[in-house]
Design an enzyme around this catalytic site. Sequence first.
Site, PDB file in Angstrom:
ATOM      1  CG  ASP A 180      12.481   3.371 -37.071  1.00 54.38           C
ATOM      2  OD1 ASP A 180      11.719   4.381 -36.424  1.00 54.38           O
ATOM      3  OD2 ASP A 180      13.102   3.102 -37.994  1.00 54.38           O
ATOM      4  CE1 TYR A 309      29.665   7.456 -38.402  1.00 56.28           C
ATOM      5  CE2 TYR A 309      29.935   7.571 -41.256  1.00 56.28           C
ATOM      6  CZ  TYR A 309      30.389   7.751 -39.345  1.00 56.28           C
ATOM      7  OH  TYR A 309      31.487   8.445 -40.052  1.00 56.28           O
ATOM      8  CG  HIS A 363       7.929   3.754 -33.672  1.00 56.51           C
ATOM      9  ND1 HIS A 363       8.096   4.905 -34.656  1.00 56.51           N
ATOM     10  CD2 HIS A 363       8.839   2.797 -33.493  1.00 56.51           C
ATOM     11  CE1 HIS A 363       8.702   4.990 -35.301  1.00 56.51           C
ATOM     12  NE2 HIS A 363       9.825   3.522 -34.875  1.00 56.51           N
TER      13      HIS A 363
END
Length: 385
Positions: A180, A309, A363
Amino acid sequence: MKEKPVPFSLHVPEEDIDDLRARLARTRFPDQAPGEPWQAGTDVAYLADLVDYWREGFDWRAQEAALNAFPQYKVALHGIDVHYLHVPGNGPAPMPLMLLHGWPGSVFEFIELIPRLTDPARFGGDPRDAFTLVVPSLPGYGLSFRPNQPRFDIPAMTECLFDLMHDVLGYERFGAQGGDWGSAIASRLGYVHPDAMIGVHLNYLSAASRNPAAYADPTAEEKRYLDQLAHWTFDGSAYSSIQGTRPQSLAFGLTDSPAGLAAWVVEKFRAWSDCGGYVERAISRDKMLADIALYWFTGSINASFWPYYGRTHGAVTLPPGDTIGVPTGYAEFPCEILRPPRSAAERVFTDLRRWSVMPKGGHFAALEQPDLLASEVRAFFGTLR
């Protein structure tokens, strides 16, 4: 002046645990959307049962004790207090290795992986394969967070954690492993600090291009990847868009409601793990709740959105067309979110030395398959000692 690390032990005040239980008891659940359970998001019946367990059956103190069994520290760095585990290896020449979690992960996901890497002989391995591990809470995540501290995108996280390894802990060269966002940080370490990196091992290829235009005249494998990417973009990436554009608005609900926080995170544990539709086949509810509770008690979910973001607003792991030249290994787990083909990886990683297709797992490799991941990490770095 270089800051000195301070030993740390996690202990959540009892009144915070009482407040959590009271909030869980007052949960107001939505009605169940039409269609199959989980089709439109977290299943109401499953979450109601999980909330009951979190309130009445979950033992937070046992999870604290499991984490506190490892030596932990905090150090002032880049305007925040960075939390990390620093676990010495049991072998003749342990290699320094940083383990990097992602979202919605935390240092809790490495509880079972750590001893398999620091003390391989205990698990039937060779002590010469031992690592000394540094396992940070990513800046802005969990125990590396306090309200109103600076926010960190992936480039900023990378520099902060490089300084932890190099300047604070004194490792001239070290390895990095991650999935990740941890994969993005490990990859960027290889890009901006190649001379310091022994190698990087990844269980997610965050640096592989997601731009269809990058695959002119695609191979059959690349077409499969582009189809997978198109489906994920349509049906699986809304969370990323929200966290990458309006993280503040989302944070109000998840910071105020523990059930809301659990619903947001558990849906990802289920969707991204090798669970066959039943999340607890892959990740136990205690392990999930340890992770979720850490976000809750630290109030860090808003800051944890910041890498999304930052990416949306221009922060990149490496510029398009650039490459990473350090020795790289990759473990492809079958239920990973996206599985770029080797040809896509080789466009970025020019020294790709190991590519392993794993028999099971998703994952959250360290949580789901710690034995398989540990074996892969030892095998890859074993060629670099």
